[in-house]
Scaffold this motif. Structure first.
Motif, PDB file in Angstrom:
ATOM      1  N   LEU A 266      52.579  20.356 -20.879  1.00  0.00           N
ATOM      2  CA  LEU A 266      51.378  19.519 -20.926  1.00  0.00           C
ATOM      3  C   LEU A 266      51.186  18.913 -22.315  1.00  0.00           C
ATOM      4  N   HIS A 267      51.414  19.717 -23.340  1.00  0.00           N
ATOM      5  CA  HIS A 267      51.170  19.233 -24.702  1.00  0.00           C
ATOM      6  C   HIS A 267      52.294  18.341 -25.219  1.00  0.00           C
ATOM      7  N   ILE A 329      39.941  18.803 -23.279  1.00  0.00           N
ATOM      8  CA  ILE A 329      41.218  18.988 -23.981  1.00  0.00           C
ATOM      9  C   ILE A 329      42.229  17.938 -23.535  1.00  0.00           C
ATOM     10  N   TRP A 330      42.225  17.625 -22.238  1.00  0.00           N
ATOM     11  CA  TRP A 330      43.130  16.589 -21.724  1.00  0.00           C
ATOM     12  C   TRP A 330      42.911  15.269 -22.460  1.00  0.00           C
ATOM     13  N   LEU A 331      41.644  14.874 -22.664  1.00  0.00           N
ATOM     14  CA  LEU A 331      41.346  13.637 -23.375  1.00  0.00           C
ATOM     15  C   LEU A 331      41.786  13.711 -24.837  1.00  0.00           C
ATOM     16  N   GLU A 334      45.478  13.199 -24.833  1.00  0.00           N
ATOM     17  CA  GLU A 334      45.793  11.802 -24.538  1.00  0.00           C
ATOM     18  C   GLU A 334      45.536  10.912 -25.761  1.00  0.00           C
ATOM     19  N   ARG A 335      44.434  11.169 -26.469  1.00  0.00           N
ATOM     20  CA  ARG A 335      44.129  10.377 -27.667  1.00  0.00           C
ATOM     21  C   ARG A 335      45.183  10.604 -28.758  1.00  0.00           C
ATOM     22  N   ALA A 336      45.608  11.852 -28.894  1.00  0.00           N
ATOM     23  CA  ALA A 336      46.636  12.154 -29.889  1.00  0.00           C
ATOM     24  C   ALA A 336      47.942  11.452 -29.555  1.00  0.00           C
ATOM     25  N   ARG A 337      48.165  11.273 -28.258  1.00  0.00           N
ATOM     26  CA  ARG A 337      49.367  10.558 -27.809  1.00  0.00           C
ATOM     27  C   ARG A 337      49.271   9.080 -28.125  1.00  0.00           C
ATOM     28  N   GLY A 338      48.017   8.562 -28.218  1.00  0.00           N
ATOM     29  CA  GLY A 338      47.832   7.154 -28.514  1.00  0.00           C
ATOM     30  C   GLY A 338      47.703   6.295 -27.288  1.00  0.00           C
TER      31      GLY A 338
END
Length: 338
Positions: A266-267, A329-331, A334-338
């Protein structure tokens, strides 16, 4: 008779009853010739469909004092559709208003229920026959591995697989938020309420998902099997596959995918994480509905079902706090992914 009629009328009892009444009225003469042999529109309907999403949204808007969640310019976060005995009672009242004038022997189908608690109450109070799997699929989308059964197990887990978290009030979560760092070193199978295939085989168990004493999750995440054949892309692949020392004999049970591995997937944004979770969650939902059918067909019938619904509500948390935590945490990921 292949038409499933969506029963309209929104959150108005009067509008719902009026819509259904029109389905049962004799056809007007100008339409009758084109609809032979039907005498009413309902004669040509195979079953009835209810979409719960707009009803839950209407209830959520009421609860938020009229926030327009549909407005594209609204700065409010979308309102979560939640289930509770109160909302289930309102839903049942609306759905019964639609169904009262109509045939009782046609399938009743519900889209977008928001919890297993709501599904159980709609089966009990309305006689719902079919539900979709959107709720279980959404859980997979946000990293939740479902971990519950119906009837609620008297022995809560098998072996050393940790149980879901207990919330305020003593009720247990419906699953595990595998985005959470708590699972980074949890090397157990996805669900404590089910055995994995390899563990069941090691115990010499012949258990099946229908076996209330020792159910097995046969999904591809909990009971994976080595493939019976391989795609061979070169002579090297062919040589490895024919090697008698190859570690994966065809079609043999393999150890389950574990929570820590799904946490890692997931991460790191691996699509396989959602595939594995979806397979697992759909199996849990399937086993849940099989449990419903078994209880309803037992000698205790409706009375036994009502008792098991009450016990399920006492064991499992309906506040869906787990969903709020998982989406947060999912959001973030996702934000860290860009």
């Amino acid at each position: 008779q292949r038409v499933l009629a969506h029963l309209a009328g929104g959150a108005s009892i009067h509008a719902r009853a009026e819509f259904s009444d029109r389905l049962t009225e004799p056809l007007e003469q100008k339409d009758a010739a084109d609809l032979v042999p039907f005498n009413t529109l309902d004669d040509g309907v195979a079953g009835y469909v209810f979409d719960l999403l707009p009803l839950h949204t209407a209830f959520a808007v009421e609860a938020s004092h009229g926030v327009d969640v549909a407005s594209p310019t609204s700065t409010e976060q979308p309102l979560r559709q939640r289930s509770s005995p109160g909302t289930s009672e309102r839903l049942a009242e609306l759905l019964r208003a639609s169904l009262d004038p109509l045939a009782a022997d046609k399938p009743r189908i519900v889209n977008s229920p928001v919890s297993p608690h709501e599904i159980l109450r709609l089966i009990q109070d309305v006689g719902i026959d079919l539900v979709d799997a959107a709720w279980a699929q959404r859980a997979a989308d946000i990293g939740i591995a479902l971990d519950f059964r119906f009837p609620a197990p008297t022995v809560p887990s098998h072996g050393d697989s940790p149980l879901p978290r207990i919330r305020t009030g003593g009720k247990r979560d419906l699953g595990h938020n595998l985005f959470d760092s708590l699972y980074a070193h949890d090397h157990s199978r996805l669900a404590s309420a089910f055995l994995d295939g390899k563990a069941a085989a090691a115990e010499g168990s012949s258990a099946s998902p229908q076996d209330a004493m020792s159910p097995v999750c046969h999904c591809g995440a909990c009971s994976p099997r080595a493939p019976g054949a391989r795609l061979l892309h070169s002579p090297v692949d062919d040589q490895v596959w024919q090697d008698p020392l190859y570690p994966l004999p065809p079609n043999t049970l393999q150890p389950p995918f574990v929570r820590s591995y799904l946490h890692h997937l997931l991460h790191t944004h691996e699509m396989s994480s959602h595939s594995l979770l979806a397979m697992h969650n759909l199996h849990v939902l399937d086993a849940f509905l099989a449990g419903v059918r078994n209880v309803l067909s037992s000698p205790a019938g409706a009375e036994g079902f009502a008792h098991e619904v009450e016990r399920f509500e006492q064991v499992y948390d309906e506040e869906m706090v787990l969903w709020d935590e998982a989406e947060k945490i999912w959001l973030e990921v996702e934000r860290a992914r860009g």
